[in-house]
Design an enzyme around this catalytic site. Structure first.
Site, PDB file in Angstrom:
ATOM      1  N   HIS A  43       4.913   1.617   1.253  1.00  0.00           N
ATOM      2  CA  HIS A  43       6.257   1.447   1.822  1.00  0.00           C
ATOM      3  C   HIS A  43       7.247   0.933   0.773  1.00  0.00           C
ATOM      4  CE1 HIS A  43       4.090   2.226   5.526  1.00  0.00           C
ATOM      5  NE2 HIS A  43       3.202   1.360   5.078  1.00  0.00           N
ATOM      6  N   GLU A  58       5.260  -5.628   6.327  1.00  0.00           N
ATOM      7  CA  GLU A  58       4.183  -5.080   5.500  1.00  0.00           C
ATOM      8  C   GLU A  58       4.635  -4.867   4.058  1.00  0.00           C
ATOM      9  OE1 GLU A  58       2.653  -1.343   6.863  1.00  0.00           O
ATOM     10  OE2 GLU A  58       1.292  -1.140   5.157  1.00  0.00           O
ATOM     11  N   HIS A 111      -2.085  -1.519   1.671  1.00  0.00           N
ATOM     12  CA  HIS A 111      -1.317  -1.563   2.921  1.00  0.00           C
ATOM     13  C   HIS A 111      -1.803  -2.736   3.772  1.00  0.00           C
ATOM     14  CE1 HIS A 111       0.728   2.480   2.952  1.00  0.00           C
ATOM     15  NE2 HIS A 111      -0.062   2.578   1.902  1.00  0.00           N
ATOM     16  N   GLU A 177      -6.468  -1.108   3.859  1.00  0.00           N
ATOM     17  CA  GLU A 177      -5.702  -1.788   4.910  1.00  0.00           C
ATOM     18  C   GLU A 177      -6.216  -3.223   4.932  1.00  0.00           C
ATOM     19  OE1 GLU A 177      -3.168  -0.846   6.662  1.00  0.00           O
ATOM     20  OE2 GLU A 177      -3.212   1.344   6.822  1.00  0.00           O
TER      21      GLU A 177
HETATM   22 ZN    ZN Z   1       1.225   0.878   5.515  1.00  0.00          ZN
END
Ligand code: ZN
Length: 192
Positions: A43, A58, A111, A177
């Site tokens: 992102h 995030e 992430h 993640e």
């Molecule tokens: Zn993400």
């Protein structure tokens, strides 16, 4: 961080090399003594990614983690390129092309996860590789198990997935993640 970018784009142009098979995560000849890793904070800028407990974004969390991972790797003599070093929008294709241009030996996208705010009980670590990627899945297992050994987190397993950045890169590539921004346990680690 942010003032002196960690990403170093070589001043000499790198000679072109044949395009790799799309989706291929096959082995590549290692350049002796030179380890190059691309760290990809997910992102950025106008794309905040997931929003978690207390409005934690995030994009900010994964940039902090990515910069710290990069510093650790650099201390170990690894050459690190970051796809971004501050809050800006970066499309997915340039993230992949950076890794190809610098001939990275591995690509690691970072992430943080999210689920409904009404499920603060859902937590844990997930690590992804491209479907059928032999070296990618090995790298995923190594990173995943290393994190689990040092943090008390639920194991949500290593999984195949067709995420663009791990599917289009030709070197072993994973997407981590790092935990759930919506989880009351994980958010403690992600905040720090
Ligand atoms: Zn993400």
């Amino acid at each position: 961080p942010g003032q002196r970018p960690i990403a170093r784009i070589p001043s000499r142009p790198i000679p072109p090399r044949p395009l790799s098979r799309p989706g291929g995560n096959g082995p590549r000849p290692a350049v002796r003594g030179k380890r190059v890793i691309v760290i990809d904070p997910g992102h950025g800028g106008p794309d905040p990614g997931a929003i978690g407990i207390g409005g934690v974004r995030e994009t900010n969390v994964v940039l902090d983690i990515s910069l710290e991972v990069s510093r650790i790797l650099q201390r170990q003599g690894v050459t690190v390129y970051l796809t971004r070093t501050d809050e800006r929008d970066v499309d997915l294709p340039p993230r992949v092309s950076l890794a190809e241009r610098v001939r990275a030996s591995a690509f690691v996208s970072i992430h943080a996860n999210a689920i409904s705010m009404s499920r603060p009980d859902v937590n844990g670590l997930e690590t992804y590789h491209a479907p059928g990627a032999r070296l990618g899945s090995r790298l995923a297992r190594t990173v995943h198990n290393t994190i689990l050994r040092s943090l008390r987190m639920r194991d949500r397993r290593v999984r195949p997935a067709r995420f663009y950045v791990i599917r289009k890169t030709s070197m072993p590539a994973i997407l981590v993640e790092t935990g759930f921004l919506t989880c009351r346990e994980d958010i403690v680690n992600l905040r720090s």
